[in-house]
Enzyme design. Sequence first.
Site, mmCIF file in Angstrom:
data_model
loop_
_atom_site.group_PDB
_atom_site.id
_atom_site.type_symbol
_atom_site.label_atom_id
_atom_site.label_comp_id
_atom_site.label_asym_id
_atom_site.label_seq_id
_atom_site.Cartn_x
_atom_site.Cartn_y
_atom_site.Cartn_z
ATOM 1 N N SER A 133 -6.192 52.293 -49.193
ATOM 2 C CA SER A 133 -5.912 51.313 -50.247
ATOM 3 C C SER A 133 -5.365 50.029 -49.627
ATOM 4 C CB SER A 133 -4.880 51.906 -51.216
ATOM 5 O OG SER A 133 -4.232 50.888 -51.939
ATOM 6 N N TYR B 188 3.157 55.757 -51.905
ATOM 7 C CA TYR B 188 1.694 55.598 -51.875
ATOM 8 C C TYR B 188 1.281 54.724 -50.680
ATOM 9 C CZ TYR B 188 -2.978 54.581 -53.856
ATOM 10 O OH TYR B 188 -4.325 54.450 -54.071
ATOM 11 N N LYS C 142 -1.073 55.775 -47.521
ATOM 12 C CA LYS C 142 -2.355 55.093 -47.277
ATOM 13 C C LYS C 142 -2.365 54.427 -45.897
ATOM 14 C CE LYS C 142 -4.319 56.465 -50.903
ATOM 15 N NZ LYS C 142 -5.560 57.232 -50.839
HETATM 16 P P1 NAP Z 1 -8.589 59.803 -60.013
HETATM 17 O O1 NAP Z 1 -9.593 59.241 -60.981
HETATM 18 O O2 NAP Z 1 -7.201 60.025 -60.483
HETATM 19 O O3 NAP Z 1 -9.199 61.177 -59.397
HETATM 20 C C1 NAP Z 1 -8.469 61.871 -58.456
HETATM 21 C C2 NAP Z 1 -9.258 63.050 -57.938
HETATM 22 O O4 NAP Z 1 -8.467 63.690 -56.901
HETATM 23 C C3 NAP Z 1 -9.528 64.124 -58.965
HETATM 24 O O5 NAP Z 1 -10.785 64.728 -58.739
HETATM 25 C C4 NAP Z 1 -8.411 65.131 -58.714
HETATM 26 O O6 NAP Z 1 -8.728 66.468 -59.129
HETATM 27 C C5 NAP Z 1 -8.306 65.073 -57.213
HETATM 28 N N1 NAP Z 1 -7.019 65.579 -56.723
HETATM 29 C C6 NAP Z 1 -5.775 65.151 -57.058
HETATM 30 N N2 NAP Z 1 -4.853 65.899 -56.433
HETATM 31 C C7 NAP Z 1 -5.532 66.818 -55.698
HETATM 32 C C8 NAP Z 1 -5.141 67.870 -54.835
HETATM 33 N N3 NAP Z 1 -3.856 68.163 -54.609
HETATM 34 N N4 NAP Z 1 -6.097 68.604 -54.236
HETATM 35 C C9 NAP Z 1 -7.417 68.342 -54.457
HETATM 36 N N5 NAP Z 1 -7.849 67.362 -55.261
HETATM 37 C C10 NAP Z 1 -6.906 66.606 -55.888
HETATM 38 O O7 NAP Z 1 -8.452 58.857 -58.732
HETATM 39 P P2 NAP Z 1 -9.418 57.692 -58.186
HETATM 40 O O8 NAP Z 1 -9.001 56.410 -58.784
HETATM 41 O O9 NAP Z 1 -10.820 58.114 -58.270
HETATM 42 O O10 NAP Z 1 -8.922 57.631 -56.663
HETATM 43 C C11 NAP Z 1 -9.621 58.285 -55.638
HETATM 44 C C12 NAP Z 1 -9.065 57.787 -54.311
HETATM 45 O O11 NAP Z 1 -9.218 56.369 -54.216
HETATM 46 C C13 NAP Z 1 -7.567 58.058 -54.134
HETATM 47 O O12 NAP Z 1 -7.298 58.419 -52.798
HETATM 48 C C14 NAP Z 1 -6.932 56.716 -54.434
HETATM 49 O O13 NAP Z 1 -5.699 56.555 -53.787
HETATM 50 C C15 NAP Z 1 -7.991 55.779 -53.883
HETATM 51 N N6 NAP Z 1 -7.938 54.431 -54.460
HETATM 52 C C16 NAP Z 1 -8.134 54.233 -55.791
HETATM 53 C C17 NAP Z 1 -8.082 52.937 -56.301
HETATM 54 C C18 NAP Z 1 -8.292 52.651 -57.762
HETATM 55 O O14 NAP Z 1 -8.049 51.495 -58.166
HETATM 56 N N7 NAP Z 1 -8.709 53.593 -58.578
HETATM 57 C C19 NAP Z 1 -7.811 51.865 -55.444
HETATM 58 C C20 NAP Z 1 -7.628 52.108 -54.081
HETATM 59 C C21 NAP Z 1 -7.696 53.402 -53.596
HETATM 60 P P3 NAP Z 1 -7.952 67.096 -60.424
HETATM 61 O O15 NAP Z 1 -8.279 66.210 -61.549
HETATM 62 O O16 NAP Z 1 -8.482 68.474 -60.510
HETATM 63 O O17 NAP Z 1 -6.493 67.048 -60.063
#
Ligand code: NAP
Length: 246
Positions: free
Chosen positions: A143, A156, A160
């Site tokens: 991130s 966080y 990251k």
């Molecule tokens: P999200 O929509 O909240 O989805 C998170 C996913 O991770 C879900 O499939 C969840 O499964 C899984 N997960 C959470 N805890 C877990 C664990 N302990 N073991 C295995 N799986 C787990 O998140 P997202 O926005 O897609 O983010 C995905 C990645 O991108 C993350 O690393 C986040 O930090 C990064 N990111 C996101 C953004 C953004 O703006 N969205 C920006 C920069 C970076 P369950 O639902 O079963 O828990």
Amino acid sequence: MQDFTGQKVVISGASRGIGKGISLAFLRQGATVIGVYGGNREAADKLQEECSEFGERLQLHQCDVSKASQVETFFQQVEEQFDTIDILINNAGIRRDKLLALMDMESWQQVLDINLTGTFTMSQKAVLLMLKQKYGRIINITSPVASMGFAGQTNYGASKAGQIGLTRSLCKETARKKITVNCISPGFIDTDLLDDLSDEQMKAYKKLVPMRRFGKIEEVAAAVLFLASKDAAYITGSVLDINGGL
Ligand code: NAP
């Protein structure tokens, strides 16, 4: 778009958000996706249903990436069934925002355990399988907070930034075995991770982005597929920003 027919891809956090988009993109390009989710069975079942057209090329496993024993069991199953894997995407991640002065130990530890230790344990097991075939691609989803910082996100941001440090060291260990290790750093992407933001906050954050919009999941997935492709053989230890100029 690259052809991933015959390649096996492990994706953590495959059931929702960015991980779901990455899974769909790989499935459309012919890969077999072995996805991992945390605890939300309903979301995993929904994805499996939506992907019926891909048949057995999508598997979803419940595995908490912060628990080394669960990661070990998961990879044992993967090895028994597939022998090795070609690609690992460390995408599972959570936020537990709090000002540092008020942060409880649990919020600190949980974020580090899932975002950073999960990347370590998943990568360790994946590298051991990839070494068998002397080929692999590991992509860690980090991130911009890792380098820019954000109030309320010391946990966080540290997790990251840790992923980037891990990436830069691991790529040096695996380079001669043709296993590349890179990060993708998405800016604001519209997923459940941002669900707790108010409309006001969403508007304010959009103003921070020179392109004045949040990114699309598909825009992140396209970059992941490029770094995972054979064309990206000479790219390792890098961080690719996808953030509209942030
Ligand atoms: P999200 O929509 O909240 O989805 C998170 C996913 O991770 C879900 O499939 C969840 O499964 C899984 N997960 C959470 N805890 C877990 C664990 N302990 N073991 C295995 N799986 C787990 O998140 P997202 O926005 O897609 O983010 C995905 C990645 O991108 C993350 O690393 C986040 O930090 C990064 N990111 C996101 C953004 C953004 O703006 N969205 C920006 C920069 C970076 P369950 O639902 O079963 O828990």
